[in-house]
Write a protein that holds these residues in place. Sequence first.
Motif, mmCIF file in Angstrom:
data_model
loop_
_atom_site.group_PDB
_atom_site.id
_atom_site.type_symbol
_atom_site.label_atom_id
_atom_site.label_comp_id
_atom_site.label_asym_id
_atom_site.label_seq_id
_atom_site.Cartn_x
_atom_site.Cartn_y
_atom_site.Cartn_z
ATOM 1 N N ALA A 256 0.835 -1.210 0.000
ATOM 2 C CA ALA A 256 0.000 0.000 0.000
ATOM 3 C C ALA A 256 0.864 1.252 0.000
ATOM 4 O O ALA A 256 0.491 2.288 -0.568
ATOM 5 N N ILE A 257 2.044 1.165 0.607
ATOM 6 C CA ILE A 257 2.977 2.294 0.635
ATOM 7 C C ILE A 257 3.770 2.384 -0.662
ATOM 8 O O ILE A 257 3.943 3.468 -1.221
ATOM 9 N N THR A 258 4.233 1.235 -1.152
ATOM 10 C CA THR A 258 5.146 1.248 -2.299
ATOM 11 C C THR A 258 4.450 1.289 -3.654
ATOM 12 O O THR A 258 4.957 1.883 -4.602
ATOM 13 N N GLY A 259 3.285 0.642 -3.753
ATOM 14 C CA GLY A 259 2.712 0.421 -5.077
ATOM 15 C C GLY A 259 3.695 -0.408 -5.894
ATOM 16 O O GLY A 259 4.403 -1.264 -5.356
ATOM 17 N N GLU A 260 3.792 -0.144 -7.186
ATOM 18 C CA GLU A 260 4.651 -0.933 -8.058
ATOM 19 C C GLU A 260 6.130 -0.823 -7.713
ATOM 20 O O GLU A 260 6.940 -1.658 -8.122
ATOM 21 N N ALA A 261 6.486 0.200 -6.939
ATOM 22 C CA ALA A 261 7.888 0.345 -6.518
ATOM 23 C C ALA A 261 8.324 -0.803 -5.615
ATOM 24 O O ALA A 261 9.516 -1.064 -5.450
ATOM 25 N N GLY A 262 7.351 -1.527 -5.046
ATOM 26 C CA GLY A 262 7.669 -2.653 -4.185
ATOM 27 C C GLY A 262 7.949 -3.946 -4.934
ATOM 28 O O GLY A 262 8.384 -4.932 -4.334
ATOM 29 N N GLU A 263 7.716 -3.937 -6.235
ATOM 30 C CA GLU A 263 7.948 -5.132 -7.051
ATOM 31 C C GLU A 263 9.402 -5.571 -6.938
ATOM 32 O O GLU A 263 10.325 -4.787 -7.125
ATOM 33 N N GLY A 264 9.592 -6.849 -6.599
ATOM 34 C CA GLY A 264 10.946 -7.383 -6.512
ATOM 35 C C GLY A 264 11.600 -7.244 -5.153
ATOM 36 O O GLY A 264 12.724 -7.716 -4.955
ATOM 37 N N THR A 265 10.911 -6.618 -4.199
ATOM 38 C CA THR A 265 11.453 -6.547 -2.836
ATOM 39 C C THR A 265 11.600 -7.962 -2.276
ATOM 40 O O THR A 265 10.713 -8.808 -2.448
ATOM 41 N N LEU A 266 12.707 -8.212 -1.609
ATOM 42 C CA LEU A 266 12.975 -9.515 -1.015
ATOM 43 C C LEU A 266 12.946 -9.394 0.508
ATOM 44 O O LEU A 266 13.335 -8.369 1.062
ATOM 45 N N MET A 267 12.502 -10.452 1.165
ATOM 46 C CA MET A 267 12.481 -10.429 2.629
ATOM 47 C C MET A 267 12.571 -11.845 3.172
ATOM 48 O O MET A 267 12.212 -12.814 2.493
ATOM 49 N N THR A 268 13.042 -11.953 4.398
ATOM 50 C CA THR A 268 13.089 -13.237 5.086
ATOM 51 C C THR A 268 11.913 -13.338 6.054
ATOM 52 O O THR A 268 11.511 -12.360 6.675
ATOM 53 N N PHE A 269 11.384 -14.529 6.161
ATOM 54 C CA PHE A 269 10.313 -14.835 7.105
ATOM 55 C C PHE A 269 10.311 -16.348 7.273
ATOM 56 O O PHE A 269 10.838 -17.078 6.434
ATOM 57 N N SER A 270 9.743 -16.826 8.351
ATOM 58 C CA SER A 270 9.621 -18.270 8.550
ATOM 59 C C SER A 270 8.698 -18.863 7.480
ATOM 60 O O SER A 270 7.938 -18.137 6.840
ATOM 61 N N PRO A 271 8.749 -20.175 7.258
ATOM 62 C CA PRO A 271 7.831 -20.792 6.300
ATOM 63 C C PRO A 271 6.390 -20.378 6.585
ATOM 64 O O PRO A 271 5.959 -20.390 7.741
ATOM 65 N N ASP A 272 5.662 -19.991 5.552
ATOM 66 C CA ASP A 272 4.334 -19.403 5.694
ATOM 67 C C ASP A 272 3.364 -20.398 6.333
ATOM 68 O O ASP A 272 3.013 -21.410 5.723
#
Length: 366
Positions: A256-272
């Motif tokens: 909601a903050i980034t819009g299309e600028a967030g495309e390709g952002t990578l992040m770590t999290f535990s298995p969903d």
Amino acid sequence: MKKALMAGAALSLMMTGSAWADITIAVAGPMTGQYASFGEQMKAGAEQAVADINEAGGVNGEMLKLEVGDDACDPKQAVAVANQFAGSGVVFVAGHFCSGSSIPASSVYAEEGIIEISPASTNPAFTDERPGPGVYRVCGRDDQQGDVAGKFLVENFADKKVAFVHDKTAYGKGLADATKAAYEAAGGKPALYEAYTAGEKDYSALVSKLKQEGIGVLYVGGYHTEAGLMARQMREQGMDTILVSGDALVTDEYWAITGEAGEGTLMTFSPDPRKNEIAKPVVDKLLAAGKTAEGYALYTYAAIQAWADAVKTAGSTDYDPVVKALDDGTFSTVLGDLSFDDKGDVTLPGYVFYEWKDGKYDYLEQ
């Protein structure tokens, strides 16, 4: 004589069962403020867990009553919330979210004999330096998360300049430092390491510096609001720098903050956990009620499940027997079967990488 009569009356009430009282538990996190989306996740998971447990007959024949505490991810407010819980007879807290809240609040809980299981606080000090044995977490740790992220950066971005920034919080700085240490241990050389101030709206000066330095990958130790603004402002300055961060981006608010600028952002999290078959009935209930099942909703649900099962094993809500049950037991939860080590850390699979695409995050396709 009067005391004896009163004691007899109390015993009579207990024997008839009319003295049964609700067990008061609580969930605590940022219910307001810029991280309120995580508080919403936790509250949704807690409410559903309490509803499901009560529907199944409660815990040892008693119903659960839920209190909600808002710490706004502020350490002083977290301590105030913890003291408020102690005053209202809370025996267990699923919380807090921010490590900077959980760590000071844990001292209150330890002193007052209240069990705390955090669904989300990842700073190692939370359990490494816990003030009492009744402090646990069902999420991973920043040193585990940082180890995965640091090695990933070296293996996948050896040809790019990597910068590390953090928001000076227990969580953000801890995560950035752990990732940077793992990155350096694997042979990486950080091009930049800086702090930023959380809560600001304009990061153009930082972005301009990143552009000038030719940064190809930006690792952000912090939360989704600031990371989202950085991602957007980098695109506004014509940069194709990849933003990489941790588990504080697991909210739809990031997009909601980034819009299309967030495309390709990578992040770590535990298995969903939403992908666990055992969690499907809970996920379906949450979605049917118009509530979120993302992020830390199921982690909060699991924290309450583990505590409730430990109380059943202990046969009471008393602190020492429940701590022993938590230390010794294995618990079937929506996260899978879990147990706790001697520090109070959970024995569950570690961190994996996710990618934001088309407004959603899912496992990174390698």
